[in-house]
Design a protein around this motif. Structure first.
Motif, PDB file in Angstrom:
ATOM      1  N   LYS A   1       0.861  -1.186   0.000  1.00 52.82           N
ATOM      2  CA  LYS A   1       0.000   0.000   0.000  1.00 52.82           C
ATOM      3  C   LYS A   1       0.893   1.229   0.000  1.00 52.82           C
ATOM      4  O   LYS A   1       1.710   1.420   0.899  1.00 52.82           O
ATOM      5  CB  LYS A   1      -0.903   0.011   1.249  1.00 52.82           C
ATOM      6  N   ARG A   2       0.756   2.056  -1.007  1.00 54.53           N
ATOM      7  CA  ARG A   2       1.537   3.278  -1.112  1.00 54.53           C
ATOM      8  C   ARG A   2       0.592   4.457  -1.253  1.00 54.53           C
ATOM      9  O   ARG A   2      -0.577   4.280  -1.584  1.00 54.53           O
ATOM     10  CB  ARG A   2       2.432   3.251  -2.348  1.00 54.53           C
ATOM     11  N   SER A   3       1.104   5.648  -1.086  1.00 55.95           N
ATOM     12  CA  SER A   3       0.321   6.840  -1.405  1.00 55.95           C
ATOM     13  C   SER A   3       0.060   6.841  -2.907  1.00 55.95           C
ATOM     14  O   SER A   3       0.779   6.180  -3.668  1.00 55.95           O
ATOM     15  CB  SER A   3       1.087   8.096  -1.018  1.00 55.95           C
ATOM     16  N   ASN A   4      -0.939   7.579  -3.334  1.00 57.71           N
ATOM     17  CA  ASN A   4      -1.234   7.646  -4.765  1.00 57.71           C
ATOM     18  C   ASN A   4      -0.023   8.130  -5.557  1.00 57.71           C
ATOM     19  O   ASN A   4       0.278   7.613  -6.625  1.00 57.71           O
ATOM     20  CB  ASN A   4      -2.411   8.598  -5.006  1.00 57.71           C
ATOM     21  N   ALA A   5       0.679   9.129  -5.006  1.00 57.64           N
ATOM     22  CA  ALA A   5       1.819   9.701  -5.721  1.00 57.64           C
ATOM     23  C   ALA A   5       2.940   8.677  -5.857  1.00 57.64           C
ATOM     24  O   ALA A   5       3.524   8.511  -6.941  1.00 57.64           O
ATOM     25  CB  ALA A   5       2.321  10.948  -5.006  1.00 57.64           C
ATOM     26  N   SER A   6       3.244   7.917  -4.785  1.00 60.24           N
ATOM     27  CA  SER A   6       4.373   7.008  -4.915  1.00 60.24           C
ATOM     28  C   SER A   6       3.992   5.750  -5.696  1.00 60.24           C
ATOM     29  O   SER A   6       4.822   5.152  -6.373  1.00 60.24           O
ATOM     30  CB  SER A   6       4.995   6.684  -3.556  1.00 60.24           C
ATOM     31  N   GLN A   7       2.711   5.394  -5.649  1.00 60.13           N
ATOM     32  CA  GLN A   7       2.248   4.314  -6.524  1.00 60.13           C
ATOM     33  C   GLN A   7       2.488   4.710  -7.982  1.00 60.13           C
ATOM     34  O   GLN A   7       2.996   3.923  -8.786  1.00 60.13           O
ATOM     35  CB  GLN A   7       0.746   4.073  -6.293  1.00 60.13           C
ATOM     36  N   SER A   8       2.127   5.940  -8.265  1.00 61.86           N
ATOM     37  CA  SER A   8       2.292   6.457  -9.612  1.00 61.86           C
ATOM     38  C   SER A   8       3.770   6.517  -9.999  1.00 61.86           C
ATOM     39  O   SER A   8       4.147   6.122 -11.113  1.00 61.86           O
ATOM     40  CB  SER A   8       1.656   7.848  -9.665  1.00 61.86           C
ATOM     41  N   ALA A   9       4.613   6.958  -9.075  1.00 64.51           N
ATOM     42  CA  ALA A   9       6.052   7.057  -9.345  1.00 64.51           C
ATOM     43  C   ALA A   9       6.644   5.677  -9.618  1.00 64.51           C
ATOM     44  O   ALA A   9       7.392   5.470 -10.583  1.00 64.51           O
ATOM     45  CB  ALA A   9       6.753   7.731  -8.165  1.00 64.51           C
ATOM     46  N   LEU A  10       6.264   4.707  -8.777  1.00 63.69           N
ATOM     47  CA  LEU A  10       6.768   3.341  -8.962  1.00 63.69           C
ATOM     48  C   LEU A  10       6.417   2.811 -10.346  1.00 63.69           C
ATOM     49  O   LEU A  10       7.263   2.289 -11.078  1.00 63.69           O
ATOM     50  CB  LEU A  10       6.169   2.424  -7.888  1.00 63.69           C
ATOM     51  N   LEU A  11       5.155   2.975 -10.714  1.00 61.25           N
ATOM     52  CA  LEU A  11       4.710   2.417 -11.998  1.00 61.25           C
ATOM     53  C   LEU A  11       5.357   3.132 -13.174  1.00 61.25           C
ATOM     54  O   LEU A  11       5.594   2.521 -14.225  1.00 61.25           O
ATOM     55  CB  LEU A  11       3.177   2.478 -12.097  1.00 61.25           C
ATOM     56  N   THR A  12       5.659   4.421 -12.998  1.00 54.43           N
ATOM     57  CA  THR A  12       6.310   5.150 -14.081  1.00 54.43           C
ATOM     58  C   THR A  12       7.634   4.488 -14.456  1.00 54.43           C
ATOM     59  O   THR A  12       7.967   4.347 -15.639  1.00 54.43           O
ATOM     60  CB  THR A  12       6.543   6.613 -13.672  1.00 54.43           C
ATOM     61  N   THR A  13       8.346   4.042 -13.443  1.00 55.60           N
ATOM     62  CA  THR A  13       9.619   3.352 -13.741  1.00 55.60           C
ATOM     63  C   THR A  13       9.360   1.995 -14.379  1.00 55.60           C
ATOM     64  O   THR A  13      10.093   1.554 -15.268  1.00 55.60           O
ATOM     65  CB  THR A  13      10.445   3.143 -12.462  1.00 55.60           C
ATOM     66  N   LYS A  14       8.303   1.317 -13.983  1.00 57.35           N
ATOM     67  CA  LYS A  14       8.024  -0.026 -14.515  1.00 57.35           C
ATOM     68  C   LYS A  14       7.441   0.000 -15.925  1.00 57.35           C
ATOM     69  O   LYS A  14       7.583  -0.948 -16.691  1.00 57.35           O
ATOM     70  CB  LYS A  14       7.018  -0.745 -13.606  1.00 57.35           C
ATOM     71  N   PHE A  15       6.702   1.067 -16.248  1.00 59.72           N
ATOM     72  CA  PHE A  15       5.956   1.096 -17.523  1.00 59.72           C
ATOM     73  C   PHE A  15       6.725   1.781 -18.645  1.00 59.72           C
ATOM     74  O   PHE A  15       6.118   2.194 -19.632  1.00 59.72           O
ATOM     75  CB  PHE A  15       4.613   1.826 -17.335  1.00 59.72           C
ATOM     76  N   GLU A  16       8.061   1.902 -18.472  1.00 62.00           N
ATOM     77  CA  GLU A  16       8.819   2.655 -19.474  1.00 62.00           C
ATOM     78  C   GLU A  16       8.545   2.193 -20.900  1.00 62.00           C
ATOM     79  O   GLU A  16       8.492   2.991 -21.826  1.00 62.00           O
ATOM     80  CB  GLU A  16      10.312   2.579 -19.172  1.00 62.00           C
ATOM     81  N   SER A  17       8.320   0.883 -21.058  1.00 63.27           N
ATOM     82  CA  SER A  17       8.164   0.396 -22.435  1.00 63.27           C
ATOM     83  C   SER A  17       6.702   0.145 -22.791  1.00 63.27           C
ATOM     84  O   SER A  17       6.412  -0.454 -23.822  1.00 63.27           O
ATOM     85  CB  SER A  17       8.972  -0.890 -22.615  1.00 63.27           C
ATOM     86  N   SER A  18       5.775   0.577 -21.952  1.00 68.90           N
ATOM     87  CA  SER A  18       4.363   0.335 -22.265  1.00 68.90           C
ATOM     88  C   SER A  18       3.643   1.651 -22.566  1.00 68.90           C
ATOM     89  O   SER A  18       3.425   2.469 -21.678  1.00 68.90           O
ATOM     90  CB  SER A  18       3.683  -0.377 -21.085  1.00 68.90           C
TER      91      SER A  18
END
Lengths: 455, 455
Positions: free
Chosen positions: A243-260
């Motif tokens: 469970k993360r804050s909305n902002a850090s959830q978003s930050a995490l996924l930004t790094t993961k979704f680089e190629s999507s």
């Protein structure tokens, strides 16, 4: 003669319940209107050709069909009658069905009135729908939906305003402990790419949507059976579990979704929605970016929502999302995108009862009952009644000549908060005995003083 | 794919029409509540056993029946399928039907909840009903009824209050030229005795009820065919033909009804209703004692009402009367008398359109549209929007970045009365360009000034 009954899954709403329901309806209607939505009502009956094929096979089976009027067998050959099955026959003897939801009638309305409508079109619709579901707790065969949709724009302020409207409605209803879950179809697509589940998206989304109910173990079991590897599931839960804050959830996924591309688009949209909320002077309190939220997938293409009232037995009371082609099902070629959501009034009602949130004065009844000792005071009371009503005060007089006790019992049973007791003294002096039925206190007041007190 | 259509006799109500309809509904609901009536809603579907046999044979044929869910043929033997006619078969494959009026569901509710209800029970009910009538001008297959009934008292103040409520509703709707016709079942019985028509009452009443439409000649012709003598018809028209004041009509009949108990009772009731109106501080303006008013006779036992808006194409918009046994049809042994009436909203709507009576602001739309030149003013506008909504002002922002002209066109098309046009000047100074779209005038105002102006 047998005592009459109600059809299974349907309900009467007596005065006490109606008052509470009207409080919810009025609140939702008021908020919809404040946000610029305009009312629409469509007929309860639609042609079956409008309804069928829109809700999947299961939905089609739950449609209530209306028998054609008159000699409905007229055009059915006798041999057909015995050779066809019930489903086939039903379409020969029924042309119409009852509305199953408010979205399909809305789409039908837009198709039929496209050239008169000013787009973006913001409509709300508050009407009952009917489904032949097996009745169960909190599942009825007739229930109200309250929908608001904007069609004809891709602007993400529509998403932001859905969040604002939900917050506004709940504030007015005094519901404080709730969660507006938000996700995006693009984020789900990104997630599928990330764990290399392309081609198995549906299985993935159906499973993770149940995370709340069946937990990680249940979801893993289901997905392993569908052929997902343990390593891909580890990747998945590394995201879903923390469970993360909305902002850090978003930050995490930004790094993961680089190629999507889909994933990046989804995150960008969600970020913009959060930024817009701040421009409105609001924020993401009560809003949770939930990567596991999937909802029905065939229909939505952008942001999706689900609202849960916490700590009650059935908390899911609202949902919605963005779609890119409302009128597709009617073969419309011009795409019409939009976003909408729906409040389930029956569930909000149940939750508010459970949380004891209804205001005491939600009971719609007279504010004053006029009681009387004799015919003179009775007739005098009619003039008083007229003055009170002229001042907008709901009131009534006990209509028959009877003992005072019976009149006061009636006031108590109807939960009328005040009574006026009139006798020859009151008629002479104009000083009326005004009684507060809850406190049991009474005082002598003139009609003007009473009107002032109650307004 | 074919363009979708609406089932025959049904209608969509778009925003402009909805606003006007809501104005009528809200007015009627407000008046009902002010007079102490409490809301009831019953399901759209009732068991066919509840509905059939209550509306006569013709009514039964107009009921919409709902096909049983699932395999509705399961319990129908194959030979039965081909040997029975449509009507017989319909009861084997349908258990439920759509509500045909609001009275029978109300009676069913009272029977089922008799021991919880505080009598006298004043309920109102505003819901659609369905009838498989051949669609025609002002005749629809789905339409709303607005009923108010009091059961559990014989008091004539209920009749007086029906007249007061009709006057109150019409005053609020600005309908001034109308007639509330009142008569009494006892007066009709007295009339039948007077012209020695005992045993032929039904023929007599059916005929005179048409006096408005077919005139004296038509009524005479019909009654002569039914065996009435010319001398008895002369006696009849000596009463029907002369327009008198309510008081002198009553005086005349008092002399004629000396030997008719029913007639005397009828006259006494009517006189008391007129006296009660005066006790309320009202009078018989717009009320006409019409001896020819008969209405459906099987049901009513006391006063009967019919309301006509004058000088419009379809003026009959309301009717009702007193009955002495609401729950009889459900085999209830305890008699429950009452009196009720019903407003037909569709006809009131048509009459008000014809008379051009709807207030201009009945259009439910945003009061303000915020227009913007660039992204900065757009985002600034969201905060403004939030302040306006917080002050209870319905408003919206144009959701997309586009030319000002397109934004203003949208405001005009939606009939939004005011716009705010925001650019970089406005963002810097807080002095907002506020435009009256009807007058075409604009001025610079702060947000506080705008809120003050609109509230």
């Amino acid at each position: 003669m047998e005592k009459p009954t109600l059809p299974k899954g349907t309900r009467d709403f007596g005065p006490a319940v109606m008052a509470k329901r009207q409080f919810i309806f009025d609140t939702i209607r008021k908020v919809f209107q404040t946000y610029g939505f305009m009312p629409l009502e469509t007929p309860s009956m639609e042609n079956l050709s409008t309804l069928t094929g829109k809700y999947g096979e299961e939905g089609d089976q739950l449609l209530f069909k209306i028998l054609n009027s008159g000699d409905f067998l007229k055009d059915v050959p006798k041999d057909k009658l015995t050779s066809t099955n019930a489903k086939q026959l039903s379409f020969q003897i029924c042309e119409k069905g009852l509305r199953y939801d408010l979205t399909v009638p809305f789409a039908r309305y837009v198709v039929m009135n496209r050239h008169e409508i000013a787009f973006p079109f913001k409509r709300y619709q508050i009407q009952p729908v009917w489904r032949g579901d097996r009745p169960a707790k909190a599942r009825y065969r007739e229930f109200y939906q309250c929908d608001a949709d904007v069609v004809g724009t891709d602007s993400l302020i529509c998403e932001a305003e859905i969040i604002l409207m939900i917050k506004d409605v709940f504030q007015r209803l005094a519901i404080t402990d709730y969660t507006i879950k938000i996700n995006h179809r693009g984020v789900l697509a990104g997630l599928a790419e990330l764990i290399e589940a392309q081609g198995k998206e549906t299985s993935l989304f159906v499973a993770i949507d149940k995370l709340d109910k069946i937990g990680e173990e249940g979801v893993r079991k289901e997905l392993v059976e569908k052929g997902f590897s343990n390593s891909s599931l580890d990747k998945l839960f590394a995201i879903l579990n923390v469970k993360r804050s909305n902002a850090s959830q978003s930050a995490l996924l930004t790094t993961k979704f680089e190629s999507s591309d889909a994933g990046k688009k989804g995150l960008m949209d969600l970020k913009e929605v959060f930024i817009l909320l701040e421009s409105y002077g609001s924020d993401d309190t009560n809003v949770e970016f939930d990567v596991a939220l999937a909802r029905g997938l065939s229909y939505y293409t952008g942001c999706i929502f689900e609202v849960k009232i916490n700590n009650v037995s059935i908390g899911s009371v609202s949902g919605g999302g963005r779609y890119d082609n409302l009128t597709q099902a009617f073969g419309d070629k011009e795409k019409l995108s939009g976003v909408g959501f729906s409040f389930g009034v029956d569930r909000i009602f149940d939750a508010m009862e459970e949380l004891n949130l209804f205001p005491k004065n939600a009971q719609v009844s007279s504010k004053i009952l006029i009681c009387h000792f004799d015919d003179e005071s009775f007739r005098y009371g009619l003039g008083i009644l007229n003055q009170l009503r002229g001042a907008g005060i709901a009131c009534e007089i006990y209509p028959d000549h009877t003992k005072l006790k019976k009149q006061l019992d009636y006031a108590n049973k109807k939960m009328v908060p005040f009574t006026l007791v009139l006798g020859s003294d009151e008629v002479k002096s104009g000083q009326l005995t005004f009684k507060d039925m809850n406190k049991g206190e009474q005082e002598k007041l003139t009609i003007d003083q009473i009107i002032e007190k109650l307004n």
